[in-house]
Design an enzyme around this catalytic site. Sequence first.
Site, PDB file in Angstrom:
ATOM      1  N   SER A   1       0.823  -1.201   0.000  1.00 61.20           N
ATOM      2  CA  SER A   1       0.000   0.000   0.000  1.00 61.20           C
ATOM      3  C   SER A   1       0.863   1.259   0.000  1.00 61.20           C
ATOM      4  O   SER A   1       2.048   1.225   0.328  1.00 61.20           O
ATOM      5  CB  SER A   1      -0.907   0.018   1.232  1.00 61.20           C
ATOM      6  OG  SER A   1      -1.699  -1.139   1.253  1.00 61.20           O
TER       7      SER A   1
HETATM    8  N1  SAH Z   1      -0.459  -4.008   4.073  1.00 61.93           N
HETATM    9  C1  SAH Z   1      -0.018  -4.855   2.998  1.00 61.93           C
HETATM   10  C2  SAH Z   1      -1.149  -4.969   2.003  1.00 61.93           C
HETATM   11  C3  SAH Z   1      -0.880  -5.911   0.901  1.00 61.93           C
HETATM   12  S1  SAH Z   1      -2.169  -6.010  -0.312  1.00 61.93           S
HETATM   13  C4  SAH Z   1       1.188  -4.214   2.333  1.00 61.93           C
HETATM   14  O1  SAH Z   1       1.224  -2.988   2.261  1.00 61.93           O
HETATM   15  O2  SAH Z   1       2.092  -4.910   1.892  1.00 61.93           O
HETATM   16  C5  SAH Z   1      -3.359  -7.015   0.513  1.00 61.93           C
HETATM   17  C6  SAH Z   1      -2.939  -8.400   0.848  1.00 61.93           C
HETATM   18  O3  SAH Z   1      -4.096  -9.074   1.373  1.00 61.93           O
HETATM   19  C7  SAH Z   1      -2.459  -9.241  -0.328  1.00 61.93           C
HETATM   20  O4  SAH Z   1      -1.199  -9.746  -0.052  1.00 61.93           O
HETATM   21  C8  SAH Z   1      -3.505 -10.360  -0.435  1.00 61.93           C
HETATM   22  O5  SAH Z   1      -2.978 -11.601  -0.837  1.00 61.93           O
HETATM   23  C9  SAH Z   1      -4.008 -10.429   0.990  1.00 61.93           C
HETATM   24  N2  SAH Z   1      -5.317 -11.042   1.162  1.00 61.93           N
HETATM   25  C10 SAH Z   1      -6.431 -10.914   0.373  1.00 61.93           C
HETATM   26  N3  SAH Z   1      -7.439 -11.655   0.875  1.00 61.93           N
HETATM   27  C11 SAH Z   1      -6.960 -12.261   2.006  1.00 61.93           C
HETATM   28  C12 SAH Z   1      -7.520 -13.146   2.969  1.00 61.93           C
HETATM   29  N4  SAH Z   1      -8.769 -13.578   2.910  1.00 61.93           N
HETATM   30  N5  SAH Z   1      -6.742 -13.559   3.983  1.00 61.93           N
HETATM   31  C13 SAH Z   1      -5.452 -13.157   4.103  1.00 61.93           C
HETATM   32  N6  SAH Z   1      -4.867 -12.323   3.223  1.00 61.93           N
HETATM   33  C14 SAH Z   1      -5.611 -11.871   2.188  1.00 61.93           C
END
Ligand code: SAH
Length: 219
Positions: A66
């Site tokens: 993000s």
């Molecule tokens: N705060 C993180 C956000 C990554 S994007 C960063 O800045 O790196 C969001 C993440 O949520 C992705 O890696 C995706 O695979 C994960 N995600 C989506 N659905 C999910 C679920 N049901 N359980 C766990 N992770 C999930």
Amino acid sequence: MAAPLTPQFGGARRRLIEELRGKGISDLAVLRALDLTPRHQFVPSGVRHRAYEDAPLPIGSGQTISQPFVHALYLQTLRLQGTEKVLEIGTGSGYQTALLAQLCRHVYSVERIRPLLETARDAITECGVTNVSLLCGDGTYGWPEFAPYDAILVGAGAPEIPQPLVEQLAVGGRLLVPIGGRDDQRLVEIARTADGTEQREISDVRFVPLVGRHGWEAT
Ligand code: SAH
């Protein structure tokens, strides 16, 4: 805790922090955590030169780290005191996990894509953070074993509030979750009170979809 600043990227990181202050991030603990956390170690080498732009970046598997402003907004909204047990859904790069670890007692973080989780684990370990537990699975179920949590952060957009997460909040605890369509959402805060819950909207956000039983179906 994060290792001392590497001289590499130090100037770029300080410029990013000034930019975030200009955008309204004023919580000193949050700014300090940003200052101590090497974002460039949480992004793939191909985009490392852009690590201190206030922008989301691709991290592989179709996911993104993000925008730093959004992480800072989550953390500033939570006003953590350092004693909390926090659950994060969507570890992704692990960058926010590392920021959180400096602001609370322990972070539990769930990611559904195993290669991302393993890369995040390495980056978290490399910067010296130890008060983190990671799990590969569908985070829309939360992580019941360690509930209740003082704060729960969801880093992906959901069509509606995942009820298991509300149930795993401590009384007085708060859940931050983007709710809306697949491409854009409103960041919603749900506070658990002795009598039920209170809800307020924070701002417009854009997250990748939360995929799982209490989220979107995989496409
Ligand atoms: N705060 C993180 C956000 C990554 S994007 C960063 O800045 O790196 C969001 C993440 O949520 C992705 O890696 C995706 O695979 C994960 N995600 C989506 N659905 C999910 C679920 N049901 N359980 C766990 N992770 C999930």
